[in-house]
Design a protein around this motif. Structure first.
Motif, PDB file in Angstrom:
ATOM      1  N   ASP A   2       0.694  -1.362   0.146  1.00 14.99           N
ATOM      2  CA  ASP A   2       0.119  -0.011   0.059  1.00 14.99           C
ATOM      3  C   ASP A   2       1.087   1.290   0.158  1.00 14.99           C
ATOM      4  O   ASP A   2       2.103   1.166   0.212  1.00 14.99           O
ATOM      5  CB  ASP A   2      -1.045  -0.002   1.321  1.00 14.99           C
ATOM      6  N   SER A   3       0.406   2.409  -0.281  1.00 15.93           N
ATOM      7  CA  SER A   3       0.982   3.725  -0.410  1.00 15.93           C
ATOM      8  C   SER A   3       1.553   4.068   1.153  1.00 15.93           C
ATOM      9  O   SER A   3       2.652   4.728   0.766  1.00 15.93           O
ATOM     10  CB  SER A   3       0.155   4.494  -1.026  1.00 15.93           C
ATOM     11  N   ARG A   4       0.832   3.820   1.856  1.00 14.00           N
ATOM     12  CA  ARG A   4       1.492   4.095   3.435  1.00 14.00           C
ATOM     13  C   ARG A   4       2.679   3.491   3.520  1.00 14.00           C
ATOM     14  O   ARG A   4       3.640   4.124   4.283  1.00 14.00           O
ATOM     15  CB  ARG A   4       0.345   3.969   4.210  1.00 14.00           C
ATOM     16  N   ARG A   5       2.694   2.202   3.532  1.00  9.86           N
ATOM     17  CA  ARG A   5       4.250   1.464   3.556  1.00  9.86           C
ATOM     18  C   ARG A   5       5.062   2.014   2.729  1.00  9.86           C
ATOM     19  O   ARG A   5       6.421   1.849   3.022  1.00  9.86           O
ATOM     20  CB  ARG A   5       3.981  -0.216   3.373  1.00  9.86           C
ATOM     21  N   LEU A   6       4.953   2.248   1.362  1.00 13.43           N
ATOM     22  CA  LEU A   6       5.876   2.776   0.362  1.00 13.43           C
ATOM     23  C   LEU A   6       6.425   4.207   0.994  1.00 13.43           C
ATOM     24  O   LEU A   6       7.505   4.447   0.910  1.00 13.43           O
ATOM     25  CB  LEU A   6       5.327   2.891  -0.992  1.00 13.43           C
ATOM     26  N   THR A   7       5.468   5.048   1.339  1.00 13.68           N
ATOM     27  CA  THR A   7       6.112   6.339   1.970  1.00 13.68           C
ATOM     28  C   THR A   7       6.818   6.104   2.943  1.00 13.68           C
ATOM     29  O   THR A   7       7.986   6.755   3.224  1.00 13.68           O
ATOM     30  CB  THR A   7       4.765   7.035   2.166  1.00 13.68           C
ATOM     31  N   ASN A   8       6.491   5.432   3.981  1.00 17.93           N
ATOM     32  CA  ASN A   8       7.522   5.053   5.200  1.00 17.93           C
ATOM     33  C   ASN A   8       8.841   4.473   4.518  1.00 17.93           C
ATOM     34  O   ASN A   8       9.853   4.783   5.205  1.00 17.93           O
ATOM     35  CB  ASN A   8       6.859   4.083   6.115  1.00 17.93           C
ATOM     36  N   ALA A  10      10.370   4.905   1.778  1.00 17.18           N
ATOM     37  CA  ALA A  10      10.976   5.975   0.952  1.00 17.18           C
ATOM     38  C   ALA A  10      11.764   6.828   2.168  1.00 17.18           C
ATOM     39  O   ALA A  10      12.772   7.426   1.981  1.00 17.18           O
ATOM     40  CB  ALA A  10      10.080   6.524   0.089  1.00 17.18           C
ATOM     41  N   ILE A  11      10.943   7.385   3.025  1.00 18.04           N
ATOM     42  CA  ILE A  11      11.335   8.146   4.039  1.00 18.04           C
ATOM     43  C   ILE A  11      12.495   7.618   4.927  1.00 18.04           C
ATOM     44  O   ILE A  11      13.447   8.113   5.050  1.00 18.04           O
ATOM     45  CB  ILE A  11      10.276   8.688   5.075  1.00 18.04           C
TER      46      ILE A  11
END
Length: 93
Positions: A2-8, A10-11
């Motif tokens: 999901d996009s939330r896991r990808l954002t975390n 990437a950060i």
């Protein structure tokens, strides 16, 4: 994913890369030039007030040095170091 896991993810990757870059960008101790060695010369003084060693050989500096040496000699003439008293042997019976 999901996009939330990808954002975390990437950060976390960006923070890790930033920490690695900050570590690698530090100046190393070997990069500095070695300190200048100034030999001690009789009758001359070394002045560090400008942030670097400068050998002084002017009359005012010599007068201050002579005055300081005179004061040191005066004090040394009055200083006495007493040693420990010599132990007396005890008579054997």
């Amino acid at each position: 994913m999901d996009s939330r896991r990808l954002t975390n993810l990437a950060i976390a990757a960006l923070v890790s890369l930033e920490a690695l870059w900050a570590y690698l960008a530090q100046p190393r101790a070997g990069a500095r030039p070695p300190p200048k060695v100034v030999p001690i010369q009789d009758g001359k003084s070394i002045d560090f007030s400008e942030g670097r060693p400068v050998v002084r050989d002017d009359p005012a500096s010599k007068a201050r040095m002579d005055q300081a040496l005179k004061q040191i000699d005066e004090v040394n003439a009055t200083v006495v170091f007493h040693g420990d008293p010599t132990p007396t042997p005890t008579p054997s019976k």
